[in-house]
Every structure is written in structure tokens, then in C-alpha cells.
Scaffold this active site. Structure first.
Site, PDB file in Angstrom:
ATOM      1  CG  ASN A 109      -2.161   0.928   1.115  1.00  0.00           C
ATOM      2  OD1 ASN A 109      -2.305   1.295  -0.093  1.00  0.00           O
ATOM      3  ND2 ASN A 109      -2.890   0.653   2.053  1.00  0.00           N
ATOM      4  CG  HIS A 153     -11.119  -2.962  10.521  1.00  0.00           C
ATOM      5  ND1 HIS A 153     -10.352  -2.108  10.066  1.00  0.00           N
ATOM      6  CD2 HIS A 153     -10.411  -4.207  10.755  1.00  0.00           C
ATOM      7  CE1 HIS A 153      -9.101  -2.857   9.959  1.00  0.00           C
ATOM      8  NE2 HIS A 153      -9.111  -4.014  10.549  1.00  0.00           N
ATOM      9  NE  ARG A 194      -8.759  -1.989  13.447  1.00  0.00           N
ATOM     10  CZ  ARG A 194      -8.238  -1.272  12.547  1.00  0.00           C
ATOM     11  NH1 ARG A 194      -6.807  -1.660  12.351  1.00  0.00           N
ATOM     12  NH2 ARG A 194      -8.717  -0.219  11.970  1.00  0.00           N
ATOM     13  CE1 TYR A 208      -5.859   2.036  12.706  1.00  0.00           C
ATOM     14  CE2 TYR A 208      -5.243   2.484  10.547  1.00  0.00           C
ATOM     15  CZ  TYR A 208      -5.625   1.421  11.410  1.00  0.00           C
ATOM     16  OH  TYR A 208      -5.762   0.175  10.843  1.00  0.00           O
ATOM     17  CG  ASP A 229      -3.971  -1.371  14.917  1.00  0.00           C
ATOM     18  OD1 ASP A 229      -4.043  -1.822  13.603  1.00  0.00           O
ATOM     19  OD2 ASP A 229      -2.796  -0.984  15.404  1.00  0.00           O
ATOM     20  CG  HIS A 253      -2.040   2.239  12.782  1.00  0.00           C
ATOM     21  ND1 HIS A 253      -1.528   2.805  11.759  1.00  0.00           N
ATOM     22  CD2 HIS A 253      -2.488   1.077  12.225  1.00  0.00           C
ATOM     23  CE1 HIS A 253      -1.604   2.395  10.819  1.00  0.00           C
ATOM     24  NE2 HIS A 253      -2.183   1.401  11.047  1.00  0.00           N
ATOM     25  CD  GLU A 281      -3.020  -4.635  14.614  1.00  0.00           C
ATOM     26  OE1 GLU A 281      -4.450  -4.732  14.874  1.00  0.00           O
ATOM     27  OE2 GLU A 281      -2.710  -4.321  13.600  1.00  0.00           O
ATOM     28  CD  GLU A 334      -0.707  -3.405  10.482  1.00  0.00           C
ATOM     29  OE1 GLU A 334      -1.612  -3.946  10.977  1.00  0.00           O
ATOM     30  OE2 GLU A 334      -0.747  -2.546   9.868  1.00  0.00           O
ATOM     31  NE  ARG A 362      -2.496  -7.432  13.187  1.00  0.00           N
ATOM     32  CZ  ARG A 362      -3.555  -7.568  12.189  1.00  0.00           C
ATOM     33  NH1 ARG A 362      -3.818  -8.901  11.884  1.00  0.00           N
ATOM     34  NH2 ARG A 362      -4.093  -6.378  11.544  1.00  0.00           N
ATOM     35  CG  HIS A 399      -1.984  -7.026   7.928  1.00  0.00           C
ATOM     36  ND1 HIS A 399      -1.231  -6.162   6.957  1.00  0.00           N
ATOM     37  CD2 HIS A 399      -2.889  -6.129   8.630  1.00  0.00           C
ATOM     38  CE1 HIS A 399      -1.540  -5.076   7.312  1.00  0.00           C
ATOM     39  NE2 HIS A 399      -2.705  -4.694   8.293  1.00  0.00           N
ATOM     40  CG  ASP A 437      -3.815  -2.206   2.751  1.00  0.00           C
ATOM     41  OD1 ASP A 437      -4.461  -1.846   3.492  1.00  0.00           O
ATOM     42  OD2 ASP A 437      -2.436  -2.489   3.221  1.00  0.00           O
ATOM     43  CD  GLU A 484      -6.720  -6.470   9.704  1.00  0.00           C
ATOM     44  OE1 GLU A 484      -5.694  -6.984   9.531  1.00  0.00           O
ATOM     45  OE2 GLU A 484      -7.149  -5.296   9.603  1.00  0.00           O
ATOM     46  CD1 TRP A 532      -1.922   8.122   9.545  1.00  0.00           C
ATOM     47  CD2 TRP A 532      -1.543   5.943   8.988  1.00  0.00           C
ATOM     48  NE1 TRP A 532      -2.831   7.671   9.122  1.00  0.00           N
ATOM     49  CE2 TRP A 532      -2.755   6.223   8.587  1.00  0.00           C
ATOM     50  CE3 TRP A 532      -0.972   4.697   8.613  1.00  0.00           C
ATOM     51  CZ2 TRP A 532      -3.619   5.473   8.166  1.00  0.00           C
ATOM     52  CZ3 TRP A 532      -1.726   3.778   7.673  1.00  0.00           C
ATOM     53  CH2 TRP A 532      -2.858   4.351   7.736  1.00  0.00           C
TER      54      TRP A 532
HETATM   55  C1  CS2 Z   1      -3.959  -1.898   9.827  1.00  0.00           C
HETATM   56  C2  CS2 Z   1      -3.881  -1.862   8.512  1.00  0.00           C
HETATM   57  O1  CS2 Z   1      -5.604  -3.590   9.570  1.00  0.00           O
HETATM   58  C3  CS2 Z   1      -4.655  -3.152  10.321  1.00  0.00           C
HETATM   59  O2  CS2 Z   1      -4.353  -3.804  11.246  1.00  0.00           O
HETATM   60  O3  CS2 Z   1      -2.949  -1.732  10.673  1.00  0.00           O
HETATM   61  O4  CS2 Z   1      -5.170  -1.161   7.935  1.00  0.00           O
HETATM   62  C4  CS2 Z   1      -2.967  -0.762   7.906  1.00  0.00           C
HETATM   63  O5  CS2 Z   1      -3.203   0.554   8.543  1.00  0.00           O
HETATM   64  C5  CS2 Z   1      -2.859  -0.642   6.476  1.00  0.00           C
HETATM   65  O6  CS2 Z   1      -2.780  -2.189   6.146  1.00  0.00           O
HETATM   66  C6  CS2 Z   1      -1.953   0.183   5.822  1.00  0.00           C
HETATM   67  O7  CS2 Z   1      -1.933   0.074   4.431  1.00  0.00           O
HETATM   68 MG    MG Z   2      -2.733  -3.037  12.372  1.00  0.00          MG
END
Ligand code: CS2
Ligand code: MG
Length: 408
Positions: A37, A122, A147, A159, A216, A218, A242, A268, A289, A318, A322, A345, A408
């Protein structure tokens, strides 16, 4: 039998995907996901400019040898671009091998260890009402795990919260078609730390204790902030927290572990087993992950998960939008076969994507199954793919309120 052609298909049905097509001299087609991505063209070039010619003429059955040939033979190894390229080749060769065997891939990985693959959705909302609406919707679809991501008062778009507004199935797409530079978002960890534990308390109050809740972080917290967060949410029994802190600082997780029993999931953004070595051998995480697409494919992912199993650590592959349906299918075959499965996921792809990628995996009351088609069970419709031109897209850049760049 040998590999006759190797081609890269770039398509953008709502978001960018890179797919590798390998065809044998007997006309058997194998598909591999190579989507990274925000950096898709780097992997497409790695494959078409450097790898494709190396593969033509090779025996398609020699999957392990091809993996080693591409990993050790490149000299420059590891990293997301290299490992996504190797993953695409590996997935395509496993797809071919299973098609030749007339079996779904999971049968070649040891057969089914369970009836279905438990997945999480999600659920997000800018405020608690929108979040609760999304959780209710997913529960009505049969999901047993969600999530949870929500807005933080005082911060704008952050995010994991769908800009499309609340809803059960929304096309949350983090990458933005923002021209020649990424969009920017702002963040404040202190407001987040003070806000989130109360959200989990309200969720438990409204939805009870049975629903599996994941969250998450993140990569945004410092080690001590992550330790505080993990301790503060302990009463709400998260299935996992996460990316509580940037995972490449593996030793930092020792501090989080000292303060909390909240289960931790990381990886991830990792691409090889070496990124996990301390985390796994010191049992600093509970779930691995990585995505099959970013970790060198099925060959590498199976080895990584078998290594994790020795330490009582389970899978949490993961599966965002994407990762293409091909990468998702590869995950599901592994999920069904390995013993140390944790959870998968599942962000459903949009209708446009599913017109390009013809899938055969099925969803039933919170569980996915890869299906019993020979191979991975996903075929790419090249004509449909050609209708969606690549459009550059970036993941956002994050800044603290004072302008400092932040994870991010
Ligand atoms: C995220 C992802 O799914 C998750 O756990 O961390 O959506 C991540 O933000 C994206 O794969 C980034 O491209
Ligand atoms: Mg994640």
C-alpha cells in the site's frame, strides 16, 4: 514442465493492487499478491524488471529452491519490497502446485485443523454512538470479534475511523489519492490515552463480556505509554492490543509485558522471521500479525508460524483491504491448516474489487472458509482488471499537535 511466462497485472478497482501471473508450459495459471500500500509500483518494477526473466524456464514445482534463489540470490535481502515480490512468486507457485494436485492449497499444508476460520471485523465510529452502531451491525452479521477504533475528542480524522461515516460494511481505505504527496493527519497521544479506556468500559457495559474486542495502537505510543495503556485496558479483557509501540524496538515490549497481561499482537509491518526473533523467543507477544503478502509468501509464513508455535504464540494474519483477495485466500489456507491459529482479520473488499478478483472463500456467521477449489481458489479477471487504471495513492503522514512527524 516449466514456467513459460511471468507477468505483472496492476489494477485499481477503488484501490491499487499488484498481482503476479505465472503460466506454465502446460498452461496452468498461478496468481500471487504483490500489493504494498502506497509503494505499489516499486514491487511491480522489482518483479517485471528484475525477477520475471529469472523465472522463465524454471521448474515450477521447485518452490523452496525458487524461494531461496530469490532471497539469497538477490544479495540485498529483507524489506517490504523484496519480500512482497518473493511472496507473489511463492503464492503463484503454490497455486499452481495445488491446481496440479487437484486440491485446495490447505490440503497440501496438512489438511484442515478446524471447521472454519474465526475472523474479526473493523468496527469504528467518530463517536461512541456511531461505534456502537457499527458493533451492533457486525454482531447481527454473526461476527464474534470486532476491532474497535474511535475518534478522540479534539482530534480530527484519525487512523482507523471511517471517513465514510458509521456503518457495518464501509470501504475504509487508508491510502488516499492525494496527488503528489500524502495527506496529513494530527495526533495527540495524551488525549488518546485519557479517552480510550472509558470507551472500552462503555462497550463492555453495552455489549457484555463475550464479544472479543481488539484494538490497534498503530505504532503510536512510547514504551511507557504502551505499558500504561495495556494496564488501563486490562479490566476490559481485550483479545489483543495491536502495535502498541513500534515493534522494531523489540526489547521495548519487555516493559509493556512487565505491567500488563493484555495480550499483544505485532508484526504487520515486519517482513521476515528475524524481525520477530526477540519478540517470539522471549514470549513478548501473543499473536504474529504479518500478512502472507509482505512476509515472503506461504513458504516463509508457514515457517514463521511453526517457529511461533514452539513458544505458544498464535497467528493473527493481517487482512486489510490493501491485501488483495489472493493474499487473503493464501492466509485462509494457512489459517485452516496450522494448529496455532489465533484469529484472522477480515475487511471485506468492495464490489468493484470482487468483480476483478473472482473469489471462492465463503463467510458464515463470523467464520471464513477458503473453499475447496483446486489451488488458492481466486482467479483474476484480466479484462475487468484492465478497466481500472492505476492511480497514485499515499498512506497519510501523521503529525503531533506541535507539527512533529509521528508514526501514523
Ligand atoms: C491496519 C492496517 O488492519 C490493520 O491492522 O494496521 O489497516 C494498515 O493501516 C494498512 O494495512 C496500511 O496499509
Ligand atoms: Mg494494524
Amino acid at each position: 514442465m516449466s514456467i513459460e511466462s511471468v507477468d505483472v497485472v496492476i489494477t485499481s478497482p477503488g484501490r491499487n493492487f499488484v498481482t503476479l501471473k505465472v503460466v506454465t508450459s502446460d498452461g496452468i495459471v498461478g496468481w500471487g499478491d504483490a500489493t504494498l500500500n502506497g509503494r505499489e509500483l516499486s514491487v511491480a518494477s522489482y518483479l517485471s524488471d528484475h525477477v520475471a526473466s529469472m523465472l522463465v524456464g524454471r521448474d515450477e514445482d521447485r518452490i523452496e529452491d525458487t524461494w531461496q534463489y530469490l532471497y539469497r540470490g538477490a544479495y540485498w535481502r529483507r524489506g517490504p519490497v523484496t519480500m512482497a515480490a518473493i511472496a507473489a512468486v511463492d503464492m503463484a507457485l503454490w497455486d499452481i502446485k495445488a491446481k496440479k494436485a487437484g486440491m485446495p492449497l490447505y490440503q497440501l499444508l496438512g489438511g484442515a485443523s478446524r471447521d472454519g476460520v474465526r475472523v474479526y471485523a473493523h468496527a469504528s465510529g467518530t463517536d461512541f454512538e456511531a461505534l456502537a452502531n457499527a458493533i451492533t451491525g457486525y454482531r447481527e452479521l454473526g461476527f464474534t470479534a470486532v476491532r474497535v477504533q474511535t475518534g478522540v475528542p479534539g482530534l480530527g480524522q484519525i487512523y482507523g475511523v471511517s471517513a465514510a461515516g458509521p456503518g457495518v460494511r464501509y470501504d475504509y481505505e487508508p491510502a488516499k489519492r492525494s496527488g503528489d504527496r500524502p495527506a496529513e493527519e494530527t495526533w495527540d497521544t495524551r488525549q488518546y490515552l485519557n479517552h480510550m479506556p472509558g470507551v472500552f468500559a462503555k462497550i463492555r457495559e453495552e455489549f457484555g463480556t463475550d464479544l472479543r474486542l481488539l484494538h490497534d495502537g498503530h505504532h503510536r505510543m512510547s514504551p511507557i505509554e504502551a505499558a500504561r495503556f495495556a494496564k488501563d485496558v486490562e479490566p476490559y479483557d481485550l483479545f489483543w492490543l495491536e502495535d502498541c509501540t513500534p515493534g522494531e524496538d523489540q526489547a521495548a515490549l519487555r516493559l509493556v509485558r512487565q505491567h500488563s497481561t493484555t495480550p499483544l499482537a505485532i508484526g504487520e509491518v515486519f517482513n521476515t522471521v528475524f524481525d520477530y526473533q526477540t519478540l517470539i523467543t522471549e514470549r513478548l507477544i501473543d499473536y504474529v500479525r504479518s500478512a502472507v503478502t509482505h512476509t515472503g509468501g506461504i513458504t516463509a509464513m508457514k515457517k514463521l508460524l511453526d517457529f511461533a508455535a514452539i513458544y505458544g504464540i498464535r497467528s493473527g494474519i493481517h487482512g486489510p483491504t490493501d491485501i488483495s483477495p489472493i493474499g487473503m485466500a493464501a492466509a485462509l489456507h494457512l489459517d485452516l491448516a496450522i494448529h496455532n491459529f489465533g484469529i484472522q482479520e477480515y475487511m471485506p473488499h468492495n464490489e468493484q474489487t470482487l468483480e476483478v478478483f473472482r473469489t471462492s472463500f465463503t463467510f458464515d456467521r463470523g467464520f471464513l472458509h477458503p473453499g475447496d477449489q483446486p489451488g488458492l481458489g481466486v482467479e483474476l479477471d484480466e479484462e475487468a482488471a484492465s478497466a481500472h487504471e492505476y492511480t497514485k495513492a499515499y498512506l497519510p503522514v501523521n503529525r503531533l499537535l506541535d507539527g512533529t512527524v509521528h508514526d501514523w
